[in-house]
Design an enzyme around this catalytic site. Structure first.
Site, PDB file in Angstrom:
ATOM      1  N   CYS A   2      -9.650 -74.138  23.208  1.00 30.31           N
ATOM      2  CA  CYS A   2     -10.630 -75.096  23.875  1.00 30.31           C
ATOM      3  C   CYS A   2     -10.296 -74.873  25.301  1.00 30.31           C
ATOM      4  O   CYS A   2      -9.290 -74.372  25.733  1.00 30.31           O
ATOM      5  CB  CYS A   2     -10.401 -76.712  23.618  1.00 30.31           C
ATOM      6  N   ARG A  27     -11.865 -67.771  26.448  1.00 28.93           N
ATOM      7  CA  ARG A  27     -10.978 -68.416  25.547  1.00 28.93           C
ATOM      8  C   ARG A  27     -11.287 -68.716  24.431  1.00 28.93           C
ATOM      9  O   ARG A  27     -10.955 -68.983  23.380  1.00 28.93           O
ATOM     10  CB  ARG A  27     -10.327 -69.610  26.141  1.00 28.93           C
ATOM     11  N   TRP A  75     -13.254 -74.997  20.620  1.00 32.34           N
ATOM     12  CA  TRP A  75     -13.182 -73.874  19.414  1.00 32.34           C
ATOM     13  C   TRP A  75     -12.889 -74.419  18.375  1.00 32.34           C
ATOM     14  O   TRP A  75     -11.535 -75.311  18.404  1.00 32.34           O
ATOM     15  CB  TRP A  75     -11.958 -72.880  20.086  1.00 32.34           C
ATOM     16  N   ASN A  99      -7.784 -80.774  24.337  1.00 31.98           N
ATOM     17  CA  ASN A  99      -7.565 -79.283  23.925  1.00 31.98           C
ATOM     18  C   ASN A  99      -6.080 -79.228  23.292  1.00 31.98           C
ATOM     19  O   ASN A  99      -5.118 -79.931  23.702  1.00 31.98           O
ATOM     20  CB  ASN A  99      -7.324 -78.574  25.350  1.00 31.98           C
ATOM     21  N   GLY A 100      -6.361 -78.726  21.883  1.00 30.66           N
ATOM     22  CA  GLY A 100      -5.026 -78.943  21.239  1.00 30.66           C
ATOM     23  C   GLY A 100      -5.091 -79.596  19.926  1.00 30.66           C
ATOM     24  O   GLY A 100      -6.425 -79.657  19.392  1.00 30.66           O
ATOM     25  N   GLU A 479       1.346 -51.519  10.185  1.00 27.80           N
ATOM     26  CA  GLU A 479       0.727 -52.313  11.371  1.00 27.80           C
ATOM     27  C   GLU A 479       1.397 -51.737  12.538  1.00 27.80           C
ATOM     28  O   GLU A 479       0.494 -51.621  13.533  1.00 27.80           O
ATOM     29  CB  GLU A 479       0.777 -53.787  11.179  1.00 27.80           C
ATOM     30  N   LYS A 483      -1.058 -50.109  15.629  1.00 29.51           N
ATOM     31  CA  LYS A 483      -1.029 -50.496  16.961  1.00 29.51           C
ATOM     32  C   LYS A 483      -0.733 -49.381  17.583  1.00 29.51           C
ATOM     33  O   LYS A 483      -1.531 -49.074  18.861  1.00 29.51           O
ATOM     34  CB  LYS A 483       0.194 -51.524  17.227  1.00 29.51           C
ATOM     35  N   GLU A 486      -3.984 -46.905  17.836  1.00 29.99           N
ATOM     36  CA  GLU A 486      -4.849 -47.506  18.388  1.00 29.99           C
ATOM     37  C   GLU A 486      -5.088 -47.482  20.131  1.00 29.99           C
ATOM     38  O   GLU A 486      -5.913 -47.068  20.786  1.00 29.99           O
ATOM     39  CB  GLU A 486      -5.041 -49.081  18.397  1.00 29.99           C
ATOM     40  N   HIS A 502       9.645 -37.967  -0.957  1.00 26.79           N
ATOM     41  CA  HIS A 502       8.399 -37.168  -1.958  1.00 26.79           C
ATOM     42  C   HIS A 502       7.550 -36.284  -0.877  1.00 26.79           C
ATOM     43  O   HIS A 502       6.397 -36.205  -1.727  1.00 26.79           O
ATOM     44  CB  HIS A 502       7.959 -38.350  -2.487  1.00 26.79           C
ATOM     45  N   LYS A 598     -14.186 -54.167  18.944  1.00 24.51           N
ATOM     46  CA  LYS A 598     -13.277 -55.367  18.710  1.00 24.51           C
ATOM     47  C   LYS A 598     -13.870 -55.956  17.325  1.00 24.51           C
ATOM     48  O   LYS A 598     -13.064 -56.272  16.358  1.00 24.51           O
ATOM     49  CB  LYS A 598     -13.398 -56.618  19.714  1.00 24.51           C
TER      50      LYS A 598
END
Ligand code: M6R
Length: 603
Positions: A2, A27, A75, A99-100, A479, A483, A486, A502, A598
């Site tokens: 938010c 945000r 949000w 907010n929170g 992962e 990263k 990308e 192997h 995205k």
């Protein structure tokens, strides 16, 4: 996440509030609202969707001459993104934006409801305004009423309240989420969640600290912490808006890496109790009916799924299968209604994952989404959703979304283990303790970032990177490699450390860079032997471990953590920062890497 804004002054309040919210759009939000108080009259407007909808609703509203106003972009975390749940929330004569997350809102709400107070929304925020007015209605002096209200709140908050009982004042409080107070020499005062709404309006700002609260009018700001009056130190406001949105970081990806500690707290908030996990989203769900879990996802979300399979089988003692969504769609899978079907997606719009979910729904399976965006296509389709609460992620390379997915899945594995009775109370308690420790693990240490920045210059060439690890550190290796490829465009692969011999070890020479994840709590000696095999073939080794490793060409020392997941998150941070620093040195566009989008809404 938010965003909030506030204004005190003589100019058109609507323009600062709407322009300020526009500056906070980055945000992420799904509804917005404003309230303006002038001559003891409050006008409030709310709208779902884009800010244009709110601007249209307020097109005939003007508010010149002295007055005060507050605004909010929401949000959704508690309750759907509807107009009722949008902020401001009101009582009889006061309005709040927040907010929170108020962790203890249930207790406060039940207590107020027992006294006959009616709630309109599903949000945690609404308790603030009713509690404040309850004190006022009991005759408590207004500043005292605000102080008492704030002292009842547990969790993260930036709060602004306006009330007809003090028509020139904005009450504010801040804990664990940002809030800035600004002023200029025209006598105007401003509040905002970030610098960018203030640029062009305020000249001087105060960045509030956690635990601070107070009240602001056109003459004065009164600031307190733990009941003590605080001195106020204004700073000059910087003037570059894009830079302000990045909050001083070079890239959104870097900002998002640094945000992981605070978003992790949001993910856990209200869900991690003393010695149990509370997932309201799953209330009433009968886990007795489920004998298997199948998870579908893509990219980084798929890596989160792979990690979670270790947790579901170990902690929930439930058979778990992971599938890449684009493969699942065409394999004519055998689906069983006793299998819980989980999809994981940051955006909630990934076409392959969405189609996999449709197949599961059509076959009558119970479906659950782990998602970051409420009201997204996946959330709307799934039977139930657990939101990951990472806030908007702008960097194409996913970082904080991954961290919050893993935390959510870990909580879910404990929750299911507890419900199915397959997890003993002692283990549950120690796992919950380990979970609560993760936000502190996710703090980026300046010295470590600096070390990674310096090391990165040695890793700009070569014929490839192998990220290797075992157990949960294998999906982390995948992962880490994703990263790097990308954003650096260098070839990188993740591999189970024990699998190198192997075949892939044939590639080993000094130009093959091995990023070895060597945690202390998980198969250290086994991983070490695998790395030794690579070193013997002259591969260049960057070891990430709490233990010194004599064969490493480069070494990043991690802390002696007690839990494998703490080591997981610490190593995750390191791999993210390493990818970032290599890409920066190569001069790449870190936030918008070539060829990538995205949100992948095509097959
Ligand atoms: O929004 P989703 O989590 O469904 O997206 C899945 C992948 O497209 C995404 O994770 C992608 O791999 C990211 N660019 C990874 O950084």
């Amino acid at each position: 996440m938010c965003g909030i804004v506030g204004y005190i002054g003589k100019e058109e309040k609507k323009s600062f509030l709407l322009n300020g919210l526009k500056e906070l759009e980055y945000r992420g939000y799904d509804s917005a609202g404003i309230a303006v108080l002038k001559e003891c009259e409050i006008q409030a407007y709310k709208a779902t969707g884009k800010l244009e909808n709110l601007a249209n609703k307020t097109s005939n509203f003007t508010s010149e001459d002295f007055g005060i106003g507050i605004g909010h972009t929401r949000w959704a975390t508690h309750g759907k993104p509807t107009e009722i749940n949008a902020h401001p929330h009101w009582g009889e004569y006061s309005y709040v934006v927040h907010n929170g997350i108020i962790e203890n809102y249930r207790e406060i709400k039940e207590n107020l409801q027992a006294q006959g107070i009616k709630f309109l929304s599903q949000t945690d925020t609404e308790v603030i305004i009713h509690q404040f007015e309850k004190y006022l209605n009991e005759g408590v002096e207004i500043h005292e009423a605000f102080t008492k209200t704030v002292s009842m709140l547990h969790g993260a908050y930036a709060i602004l309240i306006i009330t007809k009982k003090a028509p020139d004042t904005i009450f504010f409080a801040k804990n664990a989420v940002p809030l800035i107070v600004g002023k200029n020499d025209k006598g105007e005062k401003f509040l905002a969640s970030a610098d960018s709404p203030l640029i062009g309006y305020a000249t001087d700002v105060v960045y509030l600290e956690d635990g601070e609260y107070g009240w602001l009018n056109k003459e004065d700001i009164n600031l307190f912490k733990k009941g003590e009056k605080q001195s106020i130190f204004y700073k000059k406001l910087k003037e570059d808006k894009l830079c302000a949105q990045k909050e001083g970081y070079r890239f959104f990806m870097e900002k998002e890496i640094y945000e992981q500690s605070s978003v992790a707290s949001e993910t856990l908030m209200g869900r991690v109790k003393d010695s149990s996990i509370a997932l309201d989203e799953l209330e009433g769900f009968d886990f007795g009916q489920i004998n298997e879990i199948k998870i579908c996802a893509c990219g980084t979300s798929y890596h989160a799924a792979l990690t979670s399979a270790y947790l579901f089988e170990r902690l929930s003692k439930i058979k778990t299968n992971i599938e890449i969504a684009s493969e699942f769609r065409y394999k004519e899978p055998l689906l069983d209604t006793k299998t819980l079907f989980i999809v994981i997606s940051q955006s909630g719009e990934t076409a392959d994952t969405l189609e996999a979910l449709k197949m599961a729904k059509n076959s009558g399976m119970k479906t659950l989404a782990i998602c970051n965006v409420d009201n997204s296509s996946i959330v709307r389709l799934a039977d139930t959703t657990i939101l990951t609460r990472a806030g908007i992620e702008k960097g194409v390379a996913s970082t904080k979304a991954f961290a919050t997915q893993i935390l959510t899945l870990w909580m879910l594995s404990l929750y299911i283990g507890d419900k199915k009775g397959s997890l003993d109370k002692e283990t549950l308690k120690s796992e919950v303790k380990a979970l609560a420790h993760i936000p502190s693990v996710l703090h980026v240490k300046d010295s470590q970032h600096e070390k990674i920045r310096r090391l990165s210059k040695r890793y700009l060439h070569g014929h490839g990177f192998f990220y290797i690890g075992r157990d949960i550190f294998y999906p982390l290796a995948l992962e880490g490699a994703l990263k790097l490829k990308e954003i650096s465009y260098l070839h990188a692969e993740g591999y189970p450390a024990g699998e190198m011999k192997h075949g892939p070890i044939a590639l080993a020479d000094s130009e093959l860079f091995t990023i070895a994840l060597m945690p202390k709590n998980t198969l250290y000696d086994k991983t070490k032997s695998n790395v030794e095999e690579l070193s013997a073939r002259d591969a260049t080794i960057l070891a990430i471990s709490p233990y010194e490793f004599e064969l490493a060409d480069d070494f990043i020392k991690t802390s002696l953590q007690e839990h494998p997941m703490s080591e997981f998150f610490e190593m995750m941070l390191i791999t993210q920062l390493l990818a970032l620093e290599i890409a920066v040195r190569l001069g790449n566009d870190v936030d918008m890497p070539r060829n990538l989008a995205k949100s992948v809404t095509v097959e």
